[in-house]
Design a protein around this motif. Structure first.
Motif, PDB file in Angstrom:
ATOM      1  N   ASN A 311       0.799  -1.223   0.000  1.00 29.00           N
ATOM      2  CA  ASN A 311       0.000   0.000   0.000  1.00 29.00           C
ATOM      3  C   ASN A 311       0.832   1.274   0.000  1.00 29.00           C
ATOM      4  N   THR A 330      -0.017   2.227  -6.484  1.00 27.09           N
ATOM      5  CA  THR A 330      -0.507   3.431  -5.804  1.00 27.09           C
ATOM      6  C   THR A 330      -0.108   4.684  -6.583  1.00 27.09           C
ATOM      7  N   LEU A 333      -2.291   5.053  -9.569  1.00 26.82           N
ATOM      8  CA  LEU A 333      -3.627   5.543  -9.216  1.00 26.82           C
ATOM      9  C   LEU A 333      -3.630   7.056  -9.029  1.00 26.82           C
ATOM     10  N   VAL A 334      -2.590   7.569  -8.359  1.00 25.22           N
ATOM     11  CA  VAL A 334      -2.522   9.019  -8.161  1.00 25.22           C
ATOM     12  C   VAL A 334      -2.473   9.717  -9.515  1.00 25.22           C
ATOM     13  N   MET A 337      -5.872   9.647 -11.120  1.00 27.85           N
ATOM     14  CA  MET A 337      -6.806  10.604 -10.520  1.00 27.85           C
ATOM     15  C   MET A 337      -6.595  11.985 -11.108  1.00 27.85           C
ATOM     16  N   ALA A 351      -8.521   1.068  -9.139  1.00 30.07           N
ATOM     17  CA  ALA A 351      -8.435   1.102  -7.680  1.00 30.07           C
ATOM     18  C   ALA A 351      -8.790  -0.261  -7.110  1.00 30.07           C
ATOM     19  N   SER A 354      -6.047  -2.653  -7.381  1.00 27.65           N
ATOM     20  CA  SER A 354      -4.961  -2.408  -6.435  1.00 27.65           C
ATOM     21  C   SER A 354      -5.318  -2.823  -5.012  1.00 27.65           C
ATOM     22  N   ILE A 355      -6.613  -2.833  -4.660  1.00 24.68           N
ATOM     23  CA  ILE A 355      -6.923  -3.180  -3.267  1.00 24.68           C
ATOM     24  C   ILE A 355      -7.361  -4.626  -3.089  1.00 24.68           C
TER      25      ILE A 355
ATOM     26  N   SER B 153      -5.143   0.691   0.854  1.00 22.33           N
ATOM     27  CA  SER B 153      -4.113   1.733   0.853  1.00 22.33           C
ATOM     28  C   SER B 153      -4.758   3.109   0.970  1.00 22.33           C
ATOM     29  N   VAL B 155      -4.172   5.579  -0.823  1.00 26.25           N
ATOM     30  CA  VAL B 155      -4.524   6.053  -2.159  1.00 26.25           C
ATOM     31  C   VAL B 155      -5.830   5.398  -2.624  1.00 26.25           C
ATOM     32  N   GLY B 156      -5.946   4.088  -2.390  1.00 25.82           N
ATOM     33  CA  GLY B 156      -7.188   3.407  -2.739  1.00 25.82           C
ATOM     34  C   GLY B 156      -8.370   4.019  -2.006  1.00 25.82           C
ATOM     35  N   SER B 158      -8.560   7.017  -0.992  1.00 19.38           N
ATOM     36  CA  SER B 158      -8.828   8.331  -1.569  1.00 19.38           C
ATOM     37  C   SER B 158      -9.723   8.208  -2.802  1.00 19.38           C
TER      38      SER B 158
END
Lengths: 379, 332
Positions: A311, A330, A333-334, A337, A351, A354-355, B153, B155-156, B158
């Protein structure tokens, strides 16, 4: 005691409902992302995800008719279906934005000049007129339709296989895995030996070292970024996986040593002393007795470290860099966004990709995670 | 070489290297340097036992020293020097420059706000959840669902919450829950993350959502550890459930509440990902860690960046001292 028993039963209802409300509030955000990742981009941007779970009646955006015309007696006709891909049921429709619900399904509307348009419940339309439609703008149709819940796996296929749509989520997934696994395995062994020494060996300065480890537990890793980046550049590691693995190892060690030492101290003294009397060397004691007995603590730390490295954003950004080749999930993803903030189908699916791994680890190994938390709730 | 293969090789080399180091260094000690036989057997055993702990400790101490202890001093030094002048010592100039920036004070103010709200709300909700779930049959299931965000996470999380705060133009269906509720109550759609100062609060909610599960798990274990007799005695004396909770249970788990509170405080001081991903410090939502990242990696101003890192360290220090003192007391 009657009144207490009575009190309890009236309270129970309130408790059940409160817990239900809490649980729903906590699950709702994640559920929203999960459901959204299975919707098409049109659906996501036109209605809330909670609406997608039930059949919804609502006004759809205008659809311009299209199709090939053919002759039927002396009329030019175009036939087709408004919803080739979904199963919407039309309840009302119209041809102008001022009267979008002018007609019922099945009605044949007169558009003037001998032109007619009919639309049935399932979206089949028939447009006919005395002159060819060639070169004319075909009319727009406003519909109010009820659509059943509809989900697709298309987003996942898109995000995982196409480089442009997912912007390399598949590659980032591999990158994150590459960072997380060595960064989880290596500190365990280093920490286990140190923890054994701190727990079961007598030497001057031991309690000072334990205190130092506790102190280092809370040192913010923000402080370490620039000096270590400088160091990595000087010794030739630069930015790369080796640097990230080393950094995660260093940052994970205090918690690892702390957790493992606390656990090992609790192991029965007899076993260790008997082994010593029987002539086992410290190395043998450690490998054959301590390590197997410490499995629960090792598992707890492994889960912590895996979740943390998977994470993590900061360490990866600084020590691995922001290149497209090495960007972790991560970081990706930023970026998404920022660049695709409006494309929720891609963002939500990425997302969730990733989770999902941490979630699986979490539910599979929750027991060890809780145990570790209880043992080492200092970090 | 593919990084995944490199990763695999690193695991093998790393693990093999560790085992090899421990095995061979022990062998060297026992067989060559101080063999427990011959005329000096007794003295040799004692000497070997004096050295062995340091063999076991060396790799960990080396890594800890290099990756955590050394950087504290290196950062302190960097904060007192200027990179543009070739690393010349400039005293407190970086700190003075930092103090003169509005963004820094904005970050400080927001951080203080975070430090109050997030630990308080997480601990409060966590205590509530712990107390309630302990009494019902499906409590464990409920707990694991409330605990779940812990695995997600920052970021996730968010992304998840950005969907909740999403805004669509007026007149169209809102896809963000917050706006959907707001519009259904008759309001006009809002750009939530740009409304100062409430946007800070909306970012804090994300962290509260993540940390509540942690607080709940720890506090729930503490609640279970309360001796039954104290509660029975209170019931016999006619205490109401609220009284039992606040006057019997909470005082007994106070040490655990403090631990939970400080642990969440540490997380808050380092919060960075959430702000970076959701607003990047715009609309007056800057926090210290993101301010530092801005200075270090966007403005490349190592001096001020290190100075702000030292501010974070300074804020952590009381907790550090308190933890070390507690640990030493427990050992005695």
């Amino acid at each position: 005691m009657d009144n207490i028993a009575g009190q309890k039963s009236t309270l129970t209802w309130a408790v059940h409902i409160s817990v239900l409300v809490l649980v729903l509030a906590w699950v709702f955000p994640t559920l929203g992302l999960f459901v959204s990742s299975f919707r098409t981009s049109d659906q996501i941007s036109s209605s809330g995800w909670w609406a997608s779970l039930t059949t919804q009646e609502r006004q759809l955006p205008a659809i311009r008719l299209s199709g090939d015309e053919f002759r039927d007696a002396d009329l030019y006709v175009i036939e087709g279906n408004l919803f080739p891909e979904s199963e919407s049921t039309v309840t009302a429709w119209g041809t102008s934005s001022r009267a979008p619900e002018a007609f019922e399904a099945g009605h044949t509307a007169d558009l003037g000049d001998g032109e007619t348009l009919s639309l049935d419940e399932t979206g089949n339309f028939r447009l006919s007129g005395p002159e060819s439609w060639d070169g004319k703008r075909l009319p727009r149709v406003f519909t109010t339709a009820s659509s059943p819940p509809e989900f697709t796996l298309g987003n996942y296929v898109n995000v995982l296989t196409s480089d442009t749509a997912g912007a390399g989520i598949g590659r980032s997934f591999i990158n994150t895995l590459t960072v997380a696994i060595p960064a989880t395995v290596i500190p365990i062994l280093v920490a286990a030996f140190a923890a054994y020494a701190l727990a079961w060996m007598d030497f001057p300065g031991r309690s000072l070292l334990i205190a130092a480890v506790v102190g280092l537990l809370v040192v913010p890793l923000q402080l370490a970024l620039i000096p270590l980046l400088q160091l990595h550049n000087q010794i030739g590691i630069g930015k790369g996986y080796l640097g990230v693995w080393l950094a995660h190892t260093g940052f994970g060690l205090p918690l690892a040593i702390y957790l493992l030492r606390n656990y090992m101290v609790g192991l029965p003294r007899d076993i260790i002393e008997n082994a010593r009397v029987d002539g086992a060397s410290e190395f043998q004691i450690f490998v054959k007795i301590i390590l197997p007995l410490s499995f629960p603590a090792l598992a707890s730390f492994a889960i912590f470290q895996f979740l943390w490295t998977w994470n993590d954003l900061l360490v990866a950004l600084v020590f691995l860099g922001t290149d497209d080749e090495t960007l972790v999930l991560t970081g990706r993803l930023v970026n998404l966004m920022g660049s695709r903030g409006g494309q929720w189908e891609i963002l939500a699916t990425s997302a969730f990709v990733s989770i999902v791994v941490p979630l699986i680890v979490f539910f599979a190994m929750q027991k060890y995670l809780v145990r570790g938390l209880l043992a080492g709730s200092v970090k | 070489m593919h990084p995944a293969i490199m990763g695999l090789i690193t695991i093998v080399v790393g693990v093999g290297g560790c085992i090899g180091y421990f095995y061979f260094s022990n062998m060297l000690l026992d067989k060559v340097l101080f063999p427990p036989s011959g005329p000096n057997a007794g003295r040799n055993i004692n000497r070997a036992n004096m050295i062995r702990p340091w063999l076991f400790l060396f790799p960990a101490l080396f890594a800890l020293g290099l990756y955590l202890a050394y950087p504290v001093f290196a950062t302190l030094w960097l904060s007192l020097t200027d990179r543009d002048q070739g690393g010349a010592f400039v005293g407190l100039a970086n700190y003075r420059q930092m103090m003169s920036e509005d963004k820094f004070w904005e970050a400080m103010r927001n951080n203080m706000f975070w430090l109050v709200v997030v630990p308080a709300m997480s601990t409060g909700f966590g205590l509530l959840a712990a107390q309630l779930t302990d009494r019902i049959s499906w409590g464990n299931f409920a707990k694991s669902l409330i605990f779940m965000p812990m695995a997600i996470s920052f970021v996730g999380a968010s992304v998840i919450w950005k969907l909740i705060y999403d805004t669509r133009p007026e007149g169209t269906d809102q896809i963000g829950v917050l706006n959907a509720l707001w519009v259904s109550m008759g309001g006009a759609p809002q750009q939530w993350l740009t409304i100062i100062p409430w946007n800070n609060f909306l970012l804090m909610i994300v962290l509260v959502w993540i940390q509540t599960g942690f607080a709940m798990v720890i506090l729930s274990a503490a609640l279970r550890g309360i001796p039954e007799e104290t509660i029975e005695a209170a019931i016999i004396d006619g205490a109401s459930p609220t009284q039992i909770f606040f006057k019997i249970k909470v005082p007994q788990i106070m040490p655990t509440i403090v631990v939970v509170w400080t642990t969440i405080t540490l997380v808050v001081l380092k919060v960075f990902d959430i702000v970076l991903a959701m607003t990047n410090g715009q609309w007056e939502t800057q926090v210290l860690a993101n301010y530092m990242y801005d200075k270090l990696f966007r403005a490349f101003d190592w001096g001020v960046g290190s100075a702000s890192a030292m501010v974070i360290m300074l804020l952590v220090t009381p907790i550090l001292v308190w933890n070390v003192r507690n640990a030493r007391r427990e050992m005695r």
